[in-house]
Design an enzyme around this catalytic site. Structure first.
Site, PDB file in Angstrom:
ATOM      1  N   GLY A 130      91.796  56.912 -12.566  1.00 33.13           N
ATOM      2  CA  GLY A 130      92.151  56.568 -11.189  1.00 33.13           C
ATOM      3  C   GLY A 130      93.293  57.418 -10.650  1.00 33.13           C
ATOM      4  O   GLY A 130      93.882  57.089  -9.623  1.00 33.13           O
ATOM      5  N   ASP A 178      92.158  61.274  -1.996  1.00 34.59           N
ATOM      6  CA  ASP A 178      92.446  61.959  -3.255  1.00 34.59           C
ATOM      7  C   ASP A 178      92.725  63.437  -3.033  1.00 34.59           C
ATOM      8  O   ASP A 178      93.735  63.985  -3.467  1.00 34.59           O
ATOM      9  CB  ASP A 178      91.264  61.825  -4.228  1.00 34.59           C
ATOM     10  CG  ASP A 178      90.940  60.377  -4.543  1.00 34.59           C
ATOM     11  OD1 ASP A 178      91.689  59.495  -4.078  1.00 34.59           O
ATOM     12  OD2 ASP A 178      89.953  60.134  -5.251  1.00 34.59           O
TER      13      ASP A 178
HETATM   14  P1  ADP Z   1      89.313  60.497 -11.641  1.00 36.27           P
HETATM   15  O1  ADP Z   1      89.727  59.149 -11.202  1.00 36.27           O
HETATM   16  O2  ADP Z   1      90.178  60.994 -12.772  1.00 36.27           O
HETATM   17  O3  ADP Z   1      89.195  61.474 -10.515  1.00 36.27           O
HETATM   18  P2  ADP Z   1      86.501  60.952 -11.773  1.00 36.27           P
HETATM   19  O4  ADP Z   1      85.406  60.257 -12.496  1.00 36.27           O
HETATM   20  O5  ADP Z   1      86.432  61.044 -10.293  1.00 36.27           O
HETATM   21  O6  ADP Z   1      87.862  60.298 -12.266  1.00 36.27           O
HETATM   22  O7  ADP Z   1      86.582  62.459 -12.294  1.00 36.27           O
HETATM   23  C1  ADP Z   1      86.612  62.745 -13.679  1.00 36.27           C
HETATM   24  C2  ADP Z   1      85.731  63.945 -13.962  1.00 36.27           C
HETATM   25  O8  ADP Z   1      86.358  65.142 -13.441  1.00 36.27           O
HETATM   26  C3  ADP Z   1      85.557  64.213 -15.434  1.00 36.27           C
HETATM   27  O9  ADP Z   1      84.504  63.444 -15.964  1.00 36.27           O
HETATM   28  C4  ADP Z   1      85.235  65.704 -15.442  1.00 36.27           C
HETATM   29  O10 ADP Z   1      83.885  65.934 -15.096  1.00 36.27           O
HETATM   30  C5  ADP Z   1      86.125  66.235 -14.321  1.00 36.27           C
HETATM   31  N1  ADP Z   1      87.413  66.627 -14.902  1.00 36.27           N
HETATM   32  C6  ADP Z   1      88.608  66.049 -14.670  1.00 36.27           C
HETATM   33  N2  ADP Z   1      89.587  66.641 -15.412  1.00 36.27           N
HETATM   34  C7  ADP Z   1      88.981  67.601 -16.132  1.00 36.27           C
HETATM   35  C8  ADP Z   1      89.442  68.547 -17.104  1.00 36.27           C
HETATM   36  N3  ADP Z   1      90.733  68.609 -17.464  1.00 36.27           N
HETATM   37  N4  ADP Z   1      88.529  69.376 -17.650  1.00 36.27           N
HETATM   38  C9  ADP Z   1      87.246  69.318 -17.292  1.00 36.27           C
HETATM   39  N5  ADP Z   1      86.748  68.456 -16.406  1.00 36.27           N
HETATM   40  C10 ADP Z   1      87.607  67.601 -15.819  1.00 36.27           C
HETATM   41 MG    MG Z   2      87.912  61.216  -8.839  1.00 35.91          MG
END
Ligand code: ADP
Ligand code: MG
Length: 391
Positions: A130, A178
């Protein structure tokens, strides 16, 4: 070794040369105004000093080769076939690869130049907690292509392009908050955003406070269906209230006084949902003059009220989030604590006196573990600048 050194070393190993530049794009946390974005309300997030870092150089062709260091995975895609969502070896792009390629797709839709890149990226924004790791990845790639393409767009414009990538390419129905916070962050400030007009202003946060984010480590399983359900309740409230208040377009347009006058026309559950939205929009508006007065105590009280409202009226808390918040409320130095994000798990956000923050964080973790048997993660953060090139 710090994150920057790590990606630069890895870039040298993979591509046999130094990167031309490094980009940093932060995650974000929302302090006030929860679930109000889809009601045209006001939110008050901050970019945080946890970020995605991206080391980059032009590839010299239309091909981009991207190494996600945290996953130990690499993918390549071509500017000329982004629409297919396939790698240059004609395999489906991995889920994480949709964020960089989606950003390139969105920029290209805007007719912006996006030459191929060689890149390595890594992040200390925990994914799926989140804190908008996804927006930080999008904004990092946006800034990298801005540099490689030799054009400029203001941060809000970049945020909109990121949102379009996430909505229409990745397929996640997120609002603008975001990407906005990741792009427009201002060090030591909260960001007051009008989700209808997209006007925004930076509001100073007193320097003597830290933002402590506590991850319950509870997976947000119910979040999807409950989210749709809450949105539907808000729409139903507007539909019914419009009979009595014909000028309204969204719950944002309903004053607390008008709401109290007409609330009895709503089914009980719909009334509760709408009351949270209307009162939380009011709280977020109030927060700006309160912060201008440097009244951090009152601001913290608004955060606490927001949690109670999310728990009792909007009903998107869970026992673990409540345990984390209730523990925080008992600890010295805590001005305010509440769940942040969509709810049903994920993180709480706490505003804590800088000189109490280490003890607070330790005791919060211990208290939560005692109450739930679960081990939390606690991140001590400060409000940070938005995405940009690193010196
Ligand atoms: P958040 O709340 O963290 O935005 P989301 O589900 O929207 O959660 O996004 C998470 C996704 O973003 C991960 O599953 C991946 O696909 C991508 N992501 C985020 N950080 C990384 C990272 N450090 N390396 C690769 N992919 C990432
Ligand atoms: Mg997200």
């Amino acid at each position: 070794m710090d994150l920057r050194q790590k990606i630069v070393n890895s870039f040298r190993k993979r591509f046999g040369a130094d990167p031309e530049f490094v980009v940093r794009a932060p995650g974000r946390v929302n302090l006030l105004g929860e679930h109000v974005d889809y009601n045209d309300g006001f939110v008050l997030p901050a970019a945080i000093d946890r970020a995605t870092l991206l080391a980059c150089r032009p590839s010299g062709s239309s091909l981009s080769s991207i190494l996600a260091l945290d996953l130990g995975a690499e993918t390549s895609f071509d500017l000329n076939s982004l629409q297919n969502k396939r790698t240059n070896r004609d395999m489906p792009l991995p889920g994480w690869g949709l964020y960089p390629s989606g950003m390139q797709w969105s920029l290209a839709e805007e007719k912006l130049k996006t030459p191929g890149m060689d890149a390595v990226f890594a992040s200390d924004v925990p994914p799926g907690a989140g804190l908008s790791s996804s927006a930080s990845v999008e904004m990092a790639f946006g800034v990298a292509w801005e540099k490689l393409g030799g054009w400029t767009r203001n941060p809000m414009h970049m945020a909109k392009l990121g949102q379009r990538a996430e909505n229409r390419y990745v397929g996640v129905n997120c609002g603008i908050m975001d990407q906005f916070a990741s792009a427009c962050g201002v060090k030591d400030h909260l960001l007051f955003l009008d989700c209808r007009s997209l006007d925004w202003q930076a509001v100073p946060l007193p320097r003597q406070v830290a933002i402590v984010i506590a991850n319950t480590n509870v997976h947000r399983s119910l979040a999807g269906s409950a989210y749709n359900d809450r949105r539907a309740a808000c729409e139903q409230a507007v539909h019914i209230l419009r009979e009595y208040l014909p000028a309204i377009h969204a719950l944002r347009d309903v004053s607390p006084e008008d709401f109290n006058r007409h609330a009895h026309h709503l089914p009980e559950l719909v009334e509760k949902r709408a009351r949270h939205i209307i009162e939380d929009i009011q709280r977020t508006r109030l927060a700006v003059p309160i912060l201008a007065d440097n009244d951090i105590g009152r601001f913290g009280t608004l955060m606490n009220e927001c949690h109670i409202s999310l728990r009792d009226l909007y009903q998107v808390s869970c026992p673990e989030l409540d345990a984390m918040v209730e523990t925080a409320w008992t600890l010295p130095g805590c001005y305010g604590a509440r769940l942040t994000g969509a709810g049903f798990g994920g993180c709480t956000v706490n505003l804590v006196a800088q000189d109490a923050v280490v003890t607070f964080s330790r005791e919060l973790a211990q208290g939560y573990k005692r109450r739930t048997g679960l081990k939390p993660e606690v991140y001590i953060c400060h409000a940070a600048d938005g995405a940009g090139l690193m010196d």
